[in-house]
Design a protein around this motif. Structure first.
Motif, PDB file in Angstrom:
ATOM      1  N   TYR A  89       7.547  25.931  49.755  1.00  0.00           N
ATOM      2  CA  TYR A  89       7.113  24.548  49.593  1.00  0.00           C
ATOM      3  C   TYR A  89       5.627  24.481  49.288  1.00  0.00           C
ATOM      4  O   TYR A  89       4.817  25.149  49.935  1.00  0.00           O
ATOM      5  CB  TYR A  89       7.441  23.736  50.849  1.00  0.00           C
ATOM      6  CG  TYR A  89       8.920  23.600  51.100  1.00  0.00           C
ATOM      7  CD1 TYR A  89       9.732  22.880  50.226  1.00  0.00           C
ATOM      8  CD2 TYR A  89       9.521  24.206  52.204  1.00  0.00           C
ATOM      9  CE1 TYR A  89      11.105  22.763  50.444  1.00  0.00           C
ATOM     10  CE2 TYR A  89      10.878  24.090  52.434  1.00  0.00           C
ATOM     11  CZ  TYR A  89      11.665  23.369  51.548  1.00  0.00           C
ATOM     12  OH  TYR A  89      13.021  23.261  51.766  1.00  0.00           O
ATOM     13  N   TRP A  90       5.277  23.656  48.325  1.00  0.00           N
ATOM     14  CA  TRP A  90       3.907  23.541  47.829  1.00  0.00           C
ATOM     15  C   TRP A  90       2.964  23.071  48.943  1.00  0.00           C
ATOM     16  O   TRP A  90       3.206  22.041  49.574  1.00  0.00           O
ATOM     17  CB  TRP A  90       3.894  22.562  46.660  1.00  0.00           C
ATOM     18  CG  TRP A  90       2.558  22.340  46.032  1.00  0.00           C
ATOM     19  CD1 TRP A  90       1.704  21.299  46.264  1.00  0.00           C
ATOM     20  CD2 TRP A  90       1.929  23.162  45.054  1.00  0.00           C
ATOM     21  NE1 TRP A  90       0.580  21.421  45.496  1.00  0.00           N
ATOM     22  CE2 TRP A  90       0.687  22.560  44.726  1.00  0.00           C
ATOM     23  CE3 TRP A  90       2.277  24.351  44.409  1.00  0.00           C
ATOM     24  CZ2 TRP A  90      -0.188  23.101  43.805  1.00  0.00           C
ATOM     25  CZ3 TRP A  90       1.406  24.886  43.485  1.00  0.00           C
ATOM     26  CH2 TRP A  90       0.191  24.271  43.183  1.00  0.00           C
ATOM     27  N   VAL A 121       5.831  17.988  37.231  1.00  0.00           N
ATOM     28  CA  VAL A 121       6.140  17.335  38.511  1.00  0.00           C
ATOM     29  C   VAL A 121       7.010  16.114  38.192  1.00  0.00           C
ATOM     30  O   VAL A 121       6.490  15.060  37.827  1.00  0.00           O
ATOM     31  CB  VAL A 121       4.861  16.901  39.256  1.00  0.00           C
ATOM     32  CG1 VAL A 121       5.219  16.275  40.609  1.00  0.00           C
ATOM     33  CG2 VAL A 121       3.922  18.084  39.442  1.00  0.00           C
ATOM     34  N   THR A 174      13.883  28.795  45.559  1.00  0.00           N
ATOM     35  CA  THR A 174      12.459  28.466  45.532  1.00  0.00           C
ATOM     36  C   THR A 174      11.611  29.511  46.254  1.00  0.00           C
ATOM     37  O   THR A 174      12.059  30.137  47.223  1.00  0.00           O
ATOM     38  CB  THR A 174      12.225  27.081  46.186  1.00  0.00           C
ATOM     39  OG1 THR A 174      10.828  26.779  46.155  1.00  0.00           O
ATOM     40  CG2 THR A 174      12.707  27.047  47.625  1.00  0.00           C
ATOM     41  N   TYR A 195      10.305  17.470  43.959  1.00  0.00           N
ATOM     42  CA  TYR A 195      10.161  17.122  45.373  1.00  0.00           C
ATOM     43  C   TYR A 195      11.517  16.805  45.986  1.00  0.00           C
ATOM     44  O   TYR A 195      12.357  16.143  45.377  1.00  0.00           O
ATOM     45  CB  TYR A 195       9.195  15.945  45.527  1.00  0.00           C
ATOM     46  CG  TYR A 195       7.752  16.391  45.527  1.00  0.00           C
ATOM     47  CD1 TYR A 195       7.026  16.493  46.702  1.00  0.00           C
ATOM     48  CD2 TYR A 195       7.133  16.766  44.334  1.00  0.00           C
ATOM     49  CE1 TYR A 195       5.710  16.939  46.704  1.00  0.00           C
ATOM     50  CE2 TYR A 195       5.812  17.211  44.320  1.00  0.00           C
ATOM     51  CZ  TYR A 195       5.111  17.302  45.517  1.00  0.00           C
ATOM     52  OH  TYR A 195       3.814  17.754  45.513  1.00  0.00           O
ATOM     53  N   GLY A 198       7.356  19.591  47.923  1.00  0.00           N
ATOM     54  CA  GLY A 198       7.457  20.137  46.576  1.00  0.00           C
ATOM     55  C   GLY A 198       8.027  21.536  46.588  1.00  0.00           C
ATOM     56  O   GLY A 198       7.495  22.424  47.269  1.00  0.00           O
ATOM     57  N   SER A 212       0.490  17.174  44.861  1.00  0.00           N
ATOM     58  CA  SER A 212       0.604  18.212  43.829  1.00  0.00           C
ATOM     59  C   SER A 212      -0.740  18.549  43.200  1.00  0.00           C
ATOM     60  O   SER A 212      -0.908  19.622  42.612  1.00  0.00           O
ATOM     61  CB  SER A 212       1.568  17.749  42.731  1.00  0.00           C
ATOM     62  OG  SER A 212       1.028  16.657  41.993  1.00  0.00           O
ATOM     63  N   ILE A 229       4.619  29.374  37.758  1.00  0.00           N
ATOM     64  CA  ILE A 229       5.291  28.157  38.236  1.00  0.00           C
ATOM     65  C   ILE A 229       5.594  27.256  37.041  1.00  0.00           C
ATOM     66  O   ILE A 229       4.729  27.025  36.178  1.00  0.00           O
ATOM     67  CB  ILE A 229       4.427  27.412  39.264  1.00  0.00           C
ATOM     68  CG1 ILE A 229       4.094  28.330  40.445  1.00  0.00           C
ATOM     69  CG2 ILE A 229       5.147  26.161  39.771  1.00  0.00           C
ATOM     70  CD1 ILE A 229       3.138  27.710  41.449  1.00  0.00           C
ATOM     71  N   LEU A 283       7.797  21.554  39.789  1.00  0.00           N
ATOM     72  CA  LEU A 283       7.557  21.272  41.204  1.00  0.00           C
ATOM     73  C   LEU A 283       8.355  20.017  41.584  1.00  0.00           C
ATOM     74  O   LEU A 283       7.783  18.939  41.769  1.00  0.00           O
ATOM     75  CB  LEU A 283       6.055  21.062  41.416  1.00  0.00           C
ATOM     76  CG  LEU A 283       5.470  21.210  42.819  1.00  0.00           C
ATOM     77  CD1 LEU A 283       5.679  22.619  43.345  1.00  0.00           C
ATOM     78  CD2 LEU A 283       3.974  20.860  42.791  1.00  0.00           C
ATOM     79  N   ARG A 292      -0.931  20.715  37.069  1.00  0.00           N
ATOM     80  CA  ARG A 292       0.253  19.918  37.347  1.00  0.00           C
ATOM     81  C   ARG A 292       0.182  18.597  36.580  1.00  0.00           C
ATOM     82  O   ARG A 292      -0.883  17.959  36.527  1.00  0.00           O
ATOM     83  CB  ARG A 292       0.405  19.644  38.847  1.00  0.00           C
ATOM     84  CG  ARG A 292       1.042  20.791  39.611  1.00  0.00           C
ATOM     85  CD  ARG A 292       0.086  21.914  39.895  1.00  0.00           C
ATOM     86  NE  ARG A 292      -0.988  21.488  40.773  1.00  0.00           N
ATOM     87  CZ  ARG A 292      -2.170  22.104  40.848  1.00  0.00           C
ATOM     88  NH1 ARG A 292      -2.413  23.169  40.093  1.00  0.00           N
ATOM     89  NH2 ARG A 292      -3.113  21.671  41.688  1.00  0.00           N
ATOM     90  N   ILE A 329       8.613  25.038  44.953  1.00  0.00           N
ATOM     91  CA  ILE A 329       7.955  25.871  43.939  1.00  0.00           C
ATOM     92  C   ILE A 329       9.010  26.654  43.160  1.00  0.00           C
ATOM     93  O   ILE A 329       9.643  27.572  43.702  1.00  0.00           O
ATOM     94  CB  ILE A 329       6.953  26.839  44.594  1.00  0.00           C
ATOM     95  CG1 ILE A 329       5.918  26.064  45.403  1.00  0.00           C
ATOM     96  CG2 ILE A 329       6.283  27.705  43.537  1.00  0.00           C
ATOM     97  CD1 ILE A 329       5.035  26.949  46.271  1.00  0.00           C
TER      98      ILE A 329
END
Length: 544
Positions: free
Chosen positions: A393-394, A102, A390, A192, A202, A120, A187, A190, A76, A204
């Motif tokens: 969520y990360w 990100v 998505t 937010y 985040g 992240s 991916i 990311l 990331r 995905i």
């Protein structure tokens, strides 16, 4: 889905399902650079970056990331700056090596950036020079070990810190890029969410989910390689990233880029570069077309104005049609849907309407408590199934579980938006699930009141919020920005009286306050939640 009423009004030439191109975002850049090497990809502050130049810069930066910073598949990387061509090169260089972008709002402070880095797991960043103070440098987990730095003019002062790597110097090394195997299912980004409750989350998004949104949007709106797009919505936000950067690159089109919003400059650029398409929230559209510069410029090249984030006020939509012959094409999307999810058919739109589900999208209305599907006309939570949604969520499986449910064997995303479907299958939004005002047991939807208030001759902008009331529980308050020269023509009470003549008394604001301006996000959304919290706290203090 065969029995869905909106298929009766399906736009001609648009397939009902969506075949997503099996490609990554950098592959689209490669194709456009091969097809249109000398064509302007981005126009910025009088300069031009052609597709061939953009690809060369991306490849050189990708090689530097690989060989000097050790960035590879799955890593990331934070990206923080205003809109500029350097942002585009940085984004695609990260994607080229299989990394994950990100995007960070350039208005964020160090504590906020620190949260994004820690959550992240990013260890590197691309950052504009003036924003270096917001980067939490360090060698421990959750900190940024190295940053590639740039400024908007392409020149930098001397950087004494060995953690800082000047972008132009990195590109000038012309290191040889070792191609990475990147799949559409990897991916890519990311982004937010704004964090309506607790910390931001985040989202995905793979290359496939991002490309699904782009492919649907391009066909729906009739965009192509000869389109000229205005890129002014911030690139850290999915609206700007998708419509101002990824979409033109995918098509081989040209984007006219602005570092930040300026209505007067936007009018000049539309005329100068014959801009044909612009996707923006209503606040920006209103700001442009009420600016005197717009009256003096030739804006006849604009063929498509589209957007979402809030309903376009009826009075403004009428003005666009009558004065400029433009129908504002309203649509609907979220960070979780990579922007484009559904929209009005270009030839049969409805005002202040989310439109109909786009290619391959299934949209339903459910009871937010029982989760049962609701019939036409009843208001409930909007839920959506589609290829652009998505994966989750990360690092937050609990939030992912709460955000999804299964209907008829399909995975649906809970949007948190309240709306209903009419008898023709068009969707209308009421408001956010958490924004409803409960005044003496009556439900008041702020969007509905705001839209009505735009018909008032003095109202330039309005934000309706709920504030505590000892008798009614909550009461309706409107914060109003007046049109130039109109503030002295009306009193707050006159606006209240005007509202009461035009809407049910429980909906009409009991309090109107004139303000100089309303706070907005980088994408032009009015920050209603911030205003509501501020005015609720003030009301409670007064009551005490």
């Amino acid at each position: 889905m065969a029995d869905r009423p909106h298929f009766r009004f399906w736009p001609k030439g648009v397939a009902r399902d969506l075949v997503v191109p099996h490609a990554t975002l950098p592959e689209f850049l490669d194709t456009s650079a091969r097809r249109y090497p000398g064509k302007p990809a981005f126009v910025f502050e009088g300069g031009i970056v052609t597709y061939a130049q953009l690809k060369q810069r991306v490849d050189a930066l990708a090689a530097y990331l690989q060989q000097r910073l050790g960035i590879g598949p799955g890593d990331r990387v934070l990206l923080m700056s205003q809109n500029c061509p350097q942002y585009v090169a940085a984004c695609y260089a990260v994607l080229r090596v299989g990394g994950v972008v990100v995007p960070v709002n350039p208005m964020c402070k160090q504590a906020e950036v620190g949260y994004y880095a820690a959550d992240s797991g990013a260890t590197a960043a691309f950052v504009a020079h003036e924003l270096l103070g917001a980067i939490p440098f360090g060698d421990e987990p959750g900190k940024i070990a190295a940053a590639v730095v740039f400024d908007y003019a392409g020149t930098l002062p001397q950087l004494a810190d060995d953690r800082l790597h000047p972008m132009e110097a990195a590109i000038a090394k012309r290191l040889q890029f070792d191609p990475e195997k990147t799949s559409p299912d990897d991916i890519a980004v990311l982004p937010y969410t704004s964090g309506t409750t607790g910390h931001p989350k985040g989202c995905i998004h793979t290359h496939a989910t991002v490309v699904a949104s782009l492919a649907a949007s391009a066909v729906w709106k009739g965009l192509h390689a000869e389109s000229v797009m205005l890129c002014v919505a911030p690139l850290f936000h999915m609206l700007g990233m998708q419509n101002g950067m990824n979409l033109p690159i995918m098509l081989g089109a040209t984007a006219v880029m602005m570092p930040r919003w300026n209505a007067q400059l936007a009018a000049q650029l539309i005329e100068q570069h014959r801009v044909t398409a612009w996707t923006a929230p209503p606040a920006m559209i209103i700001d442009l077309f009420t600016n005197p510069e717009a009256q003096a410029r030739d804006l006849s090249s604009l063929a498509l104005l589209s957007g979402g984030a809030a309903a376009m006020p009826e009075a403004v939509a009428t003005m666009l049609t009558e004065r400029y012959g433009i129908i504002y094409n309203e649509g609907y999307g979220l960070t979780e849907t990579a922007s484009f999810l559904q929209a009005n058919p270009l030839g049969r739109g409805k005002r202040q309407c989310l439109g109909i589900p786009s290619q391959g999208v299934d949209m339903r209305v459910i009871d937010p408590q029982t989760l049962a599907e609701l019939p036409q006309g009843e208001t409930g939570e909007l839920v959506a199934h589609g290829k652009q949604i998505t994966l989750g969520y990360w690092n937050n499986p609990a939030a992912t579980r709460e955000a999804f449910l299964e209907i008829d064997g399909k995975r649906f995303f809970r949007t948190g938006d309240l709306g209903y479907m009419d008898e023709e299958g068009y969707f209308f939004i009421r408001d956010r699930l958490k924004r409803m005002i409960n005044a003496s047991g009556y439900k008041v939807w702020p969007n509905e009141v705001e839209n009505a208030m735009y018909d008032h001759p003095a109202v330039h902008e309005a934000c309706v919020i709920g504030v505590p009331d000892g008798k009614r529980g909550e009461t309706v308050k409107a914060l109003v920005v007046c049109k130039p020269g109109m503030r002295s023509e009306y009193t707050e009470q006159q606006v209240i009286d005007w509202c009461r003549e035009r809407m049910a008394v429980y909906k009409a604001p009991r309090i109107v306050e004139f303000v100089e301006k309303l706070p907005k996000s980088g994408t032009g959304k009015i920050l209603w939640r911030e205003l509501q919290e501020q005015h609720r706290a003030s009301s409670m203090k007064e009551a005490a």
